[in-house]
Design a protein around this motif. Sequence first.
Motif, short mmCIF file in Angstrom:
data_model
loop_
_atom_site.label_atom_id
_atom_site.label_comp_id
_atom_site.label_asym_id
_atom_site.label_seq_id
_atom_site.Cartn_x
_atom_site.Cartn_y
_atom_site.Cartn_z
N TYR A 80 0.83 -1.21 0.00
CA TYR A 80 0.00 0.00 0.00
C TYR A 80 0.86 1.26 0.00
CZ TYR A 80 -3.76 -3.21 1.10
OH TYR A 80 -4.66 -4.24 1.03
N SER A 137 0.81 5.38 0.98
CA SER A 137 0.15 6.41 1.77
C SER A 137 1.22 7.35 2.28
CB SER A 137 -0.58 5.77 2.96
OG SER A 137 -1.13 6.74 3.82
N CYS A 165 -2.19 1.84 7.57
CA CYS A 165 -2.99 0.68 7.16
C CYS A 165 -2.75 -0.55 8.03
CB CYS A 165 -2.72 0.35 5.70
SG CYS A 165 -1.04 -0.22 5.37
N THR A 206 -4.61 10.80 6.28
CA THR A 206 -4.81 9.87 7.40
C THR A 206 -4.33 10.43 8.73
OG1 THR A 206 -2.70 8.79 6.93
CG2 THR A 206 -4.67 7.85 5.89
N SER A 237 -6.43 5.31 13.19
CA SER A 237 -6.15 4.06 12.46
C SER A 237 -6.87 2.88 13.11
CB SER A 237 -4.65 3.78 12.41
OG SER A 237 -4.13 3.61 13.71
N VAL A 242 -4.92 5.94 1.07
CA VAL A 242 -4.35 4.59 1.12
C VAL A 242 -4.66 3.94 -0.23
CG1 VAL A 242 -4.38 2.32 2.20
CG2 VAL A 242 -4.69 4.37 3.62
N TRP A 264 -8.47 -3.68 1.49
CA TRP A 264 -8.49 -2.44 2.26
C TRP A 264 -9.94 -2.02 2.54
CZ3 TRP A 264 -6.35 0.17 5.74
CH2 TRP A 264 -6.68 1.50 5.99
N SER A 309 -10.97 -1.83 6.42
CA SER A 309 -11.34 -0.52 6.98
C SER A 309 -12.83 -0.47 7.29
CB SER A 309 -10.96 0.61 6.02
OG SER A 309 -11.60 0.47 4.76
#
Length: 399
Positions: free
Chosen positions: A65, A67, A73, A351, A356, A376, A387, A391
Amino acid sequence: MTSPQVFDCIVIGAGAAGLMCAATAGQRGRRVLVLDHANKVGKKILMSGGGRCNFTNLYMEPDNYLSANPHFCKSALSRYTQYDFLELVSRYNLAYHDKGAGELFCDDKAKDILNILLAECETGDVVIQTDTAITAITKQDDQQFVIDTPLGEYRSHSLVVATGGLSIPKMGATGFGYKVARQFGLKVKDTEPALVPFTLSDAWLTVAQELAGVSMDISVSCRQQTFNEALLFTHRGLSGPAILQISNYWYSSDEISIDFLPSQSVAELVEQWKTSGEKATLRTLLGYYLPKRFVMTWLGLISADLGDKLAKQLSHQELEKLTQFFHHWTIKPSGTEGYRTAEVTRGGVDTDGISSKTFEAKTTPNLYFVGEVLDVTGWLGGFNFQWAWSSGWCAGQYV
């Protein structure tokens, strides 16, 4: 005037992350409403993976990923893993297969995944409403969110933004989620099309057009990142899994470097052919390793008669050019095909402003952001769906 309908939680966006979050919250006993402006739910799920939905990947790592905060993440991916999602789909007896590299696809059709999510929502008594445009969102003094729509007013204790990114606008993608984030004081990282084909211009575009439809396994590099997958020449430029993967890391001033024969050395092959007294032409010999159309075109770019030469006739300079063209071809794409064909959006809601653990906005209690709307971005191969599941599930525990 009709009194507003009140829910514990409203989810904006009936895509992968939104439906996962809604189902999870509904099964916790929360009264959940899902609103979507499109005419049907899960459009991106239905068209993904060539209609078979690459719904997760067995080899899931945070390194898959991108970010601004690479650690963000980790928590969600560890709390709701690919194996958790596999446990869910196995309860519904979903038939699936590993296409290679851990990429899991439905045996039948992507609608099977959507049907599982809808069944999970039904178990949680989730209300799903499509064709509902949102005209305004406010937060009252009593901490309730008020959602204004042409169909009436809705209120809730919690609000989840699961609106996705800007990719594939014909599927209904908009920047609505970013607008909501900014409204409530959150920052939004610059957005770019990602997992997207490159466009070329001028002479290289002509070459790509001549080779349109030719595919081969390559190694492509950009910004210290390398992918070994297939490349496809198109009428606009370069595509295929390798190109989509590297596009996640590419910025407009960058060059990319391609090795068209990553498993062999052209110089070593030529030396072998010289030693063995090989009588076949270079064009014929390289055609055993690479598509013949590509070989003819690529050799012609070095010199018109190169393909007709024998290995022993090659000069040192020609061998150097061969190595450069076949192993280190470097080009600066003129751009990408844009959001029209991009599978995901790079960038999004910063983020730093999101927990998180819960996915709640730090500036606004009970406001949550999940899925692609966040900064992300996953690799090609089922990572973006995972994801969404991770999430969505995590936020669903708290909304």
